[in-house]
Design a protein around this motif. Structure first.
Motif, PDB file in Angstrom:
ATOM      1  N   ASN A  41      -6.674   4.951  -5.290  1.00 54.98           N
ATOM      2  CA  ASN A  41      -6.290   4.229  -4.085  1.00 54.98           C
ATOM      3  C   ASN A  41      -6.651   2.761  -4.207  1.00 54.98           C
ATOM      4  O   ASN A  41      -7.654   2.400  -4.837  1.00 54.98           O
ATOM      5  CB  ASN A  41      -6.992   4.831  -2.864  1.00 54.98           C
ATOM      6  N   ARG A  42      -5.841   1.918  -3.578  1.00 53.37           N
ATOM      7  CA  ARG A  42      -6.099   0.485  -3.582  1.00 53.37           C
ATOM      8  C   ARG A  42      -7.480   0.164  -3.007  1.00 53.37           C
ATOM      9  O   ARG A  42      -8.155  -0.772  -3.459  1.00 53.37           O
ATOM     10  CB  ARG A  42      -5.013  -0.227  -2.777  1.00 53.37           C
ATOM     11  N   GLN A 129      -2.778   9.131   1.733  1.00 56.58           N
ATOM     12  CA  GLN A 129      -1.493   8.554   2.146  1.00 56.58           C
ATOM     13  C   GLN A 129      -0.972   9.164   3.438  1.00 56.58           C
ATOM     14  O   GLN A 129      -0.550   8.446   4.347  1.00 56.58           O
ATOM     15  CB  GLN A 129      -0.464   8.696   1.026  1.00 56.58           C
ATOM     16  N   THR A 132      -3.349   8.530   6.581  1.00 54.49           N
ATOM     17  CA  THR A 132      -3.283   7.123   6.983  1.00 54.49           C
ATOM     18  C   THR A 132      -2.012   6.860   7.777  1.00 54.49           C
ATOM     19  O   THR A 132      -2.040   6.235   8.852  1.00 54.49           O
ATOM     20  CB  THR A 132      -3.334   6.204   5.753  1.00 54.49           C
ATOM     21  N   SER A 156       4.199   1.620  -2.111  1.00 51.26           N
ATOM     22  CA  SER A 156       2.868   2.212  -2.255  1.00 51.26           C
ATOM     23  C   SER A 156       2.909   3.663  -1.814  1.00 51.26           C
ATOM     24  O   SER A 156       3.859   4.114  -1.157  1.00 51.26           O
ATOM     25  CB  SER A 156       1.857   1.446  -1.404  1.00 51.26           C
ATOM     26  N   ASP A 220       1.716  -2.343   8.577  1.00 50.35           N
ATOM     27  CA  ASP A 220       1.533  -3.398   7.575  1.00 50.35           C
ATOM     28  C   ASP A 220       0.170  -3.353   6.893  1.00 50.35           C
ATOM     29  O   ASP A 220      -0.855  -3.483   7.562  1.00 50.35           O
ATOM     30  CB  ASP A 220       1.712  -4.763   8.248  1.00 50.35           C
ATOM     31  N   PRO A 221       0.137  -3.215   5.541  1.00 52.41           N
ATOM     32  CA  PRO A 221      -1.124  -3.276   4.812  1.00 52.41           C
ATOM     33  C   PRO A 221      -1.394  -4.627   4.159  1.00 52.41           C
ATOM     34  O   PRO A 221      -2.334  -4.754   3.384  1.00 52.41           O
ATOM     35  CB  PRO A 221      -0.912  -2.214   3.724  1.00 52.41           C
ATOM     36  N   TYR A 243      -3.286  -2.384   8.682  1.00 53.18           N
ATOM     37  CA  TYR A 243      -4.261  -1.453   8.108  1.00 53.18           C
ATOM     38  C   TYR A 243      -4.755  -1.875   6.731  1.00 53.18           C
ATOM     39  O   TYR A 243      -5.419  -1.096   6.036  1.00 53.18           O
ATOM     40  CB  TYR A 243      -3.670  -0.038   8.044  1.00 53.18           C
ATOM     41  N   GLY A 244      -4.479  -3.108   6.330  1.00 52.89           N
ATOM     42  CA  GLY A 244      -4.951  -3.588   5.041  1.00 52.89           C
ATOM     43  C   GLY A 244      -4.930  -5.098   4.989  1.00 52.89           C
ATOM     44  O   GLY A 244      -4.486  -5.772   5.926  1.00 52.89           O
ATOM     45  N   VAL A 269      -8.014   1.632  10.650  1.00 53.73           N
ATOM     46  CA  VAL A 269      -8.521   2.183   9.394  1.00 53.73           C
ATOM     47  C   VAL A 269      -8.522   3.703   9.508  1.00 53.73           C
ATOM     48  O   VAL A 269      -8.729   4.270  10.582  1.00 53.73           O
ATOM     49  CB  VAL A 269      -9.939   1.678   9.056  1.00 53.73           C
TER      50      VAL A 269
END
Length: 330
Positions: A41-42, A129, A132, A156, A220-221, A243-244, A269
């Protein structure tokens, strides 16, 4: 003793080291898992470089997602037995647990018996994924039939999950990607429309697709300067779920767009859901139902052997992938 991945300083992928680590017997509320696959994960890459919600304490472990078999259970654990096939939900801090290893401890509340139809790679690619996307789109935004949803960084794993969930509830997913290189992949993944933001006019195209109304939901991340365009492409009364923070540039607040259109910008989050038992149960049931019906289908971009964890992290950060990067453990 078992193999585990740790790092002793922040930095690039090369700081990750495979070391011999002691994995004790599971305590109260814990299970020990023989790992078959890891989902990358990022957030883990951000944690590795020291740019995450929590700071590493060295030597630091990491890793949110794993799939494998139960090897031992804690004295008070009744819902799992040795030999059960399970996968792990991100519901803990790296100071306590990390899934990068061939034998790991995990809190039993963060472990799920996944559908038998999933192979190890897909099971390890599931929970971050889909939970989230579910928490933001379904539980918070109440995404429903007839809604338009904008999905930046759509290639992603979370972006693809959002596309599938939008389609599952009858909404219209509009995938955003920087160039047209991934357009065909995103269309195949179920995006109703794809906008290459470096090549097209984001606001103009969204307004055309939505009959001038804008999208009710944005997921939007990234943040950064594109936030100004996202607010212009969001409907009156719409919600932007941030969320990012993939962009390294400042994120502006387009005040008059937000005020004039009565928009909501909501920070989000996953852990507000995975640390709450009731919310976690709702999300788990939604995802399991989607997996069982086939509406939710994890997409694996590329797999690496455990010994190539550094190369796997390099690929994760390359942004070349469409879907999840998975590490297979022998």
């Amino acid at each position: 003793m078992a193999r585990g991945v740790r790092f002793h300083e922040t930095g690039g992928p090369d700081v990750l080291k495979i070391e011999q680590v002691d994995v004790p017997a599971p305590g109260a509320g814990e299970v020990r898992i023989k790992v078959k696959a890891l989902g990358l994960n990022r957030a883990e890459a951000m944690f590795r470089v020291g740019a995450y919600l929590e700071d590493p304490v060295f030597p630091s472990k990491l890793g949110y997602e794993a799939a494998g078999t139960i090897e031992a259970v804690g004295p008070d654990v009744r819902e799992f037995q040795v030999g059960d096939a399970v996968s792990v939900v991100p519901a803990f801090h790296f100071a306590h647990y990390g899934m990068y290893g061939d034998l790991v401890l995990a809190p039993a509340r963060a472990v799920v018996k996944h559908p038998e139809t999933l192979d190890w790679a897909s099971a390890a690619a599931t929970w971050m994924q889909y939970l989230t996307a579910w928490g933001a789109l379904i539980d918070i935004a109440n995404l429903k039939r007839g809604d338009f949803v904008l999905i930046p960084a759509a290639s992603s794993s979370v972006g693809l999950a959002a596309i599938q969930i939008a389609n599952q509830v009858g909404a219209t997913p509009i995938a955003l990607t920087r160039t047209s290189a991934k357009k065909a992949d995103l269309t195949e993944a179920g995006a109703a429309h794809v906008i290459a933001t470096a090549e097209q006019d984001l606001v103009q195209d969204v307004m055309r697709l939505t009959d001038g109304k804008g999208a009710r939901v944005v997921f939007d991340p990234v943040g950064g300067p594109t936030m100004a365009k996202l607010t212009q492409a969001t409907a009156r009364g719409g919600i932007i779920l941030l969320y990012g923070a993939l962009s390294e540039e400042a994120t502006p607040l387009p005040l008059f767009d937000v005020l004039g259109r009565q928009q909501t910008i909501r920070g989000y989050v996953l852990f507000e859901y995975t640390t709450d038992d009731a919310k976690l149960a709702r999300g788990r049931d939604f995802v399991l139902a989607g997996l069982a019906s086939g509406a939710l289908r994890p997409k694996i971009a590329k797999t690496f052997p455990f010994e190539q964890i550094v190369e796997a992290h390099r690929y994760l950060e390359s942004n070349e992938q469409v879907g999840k990067v998975v590490v297979l453990v022998d």
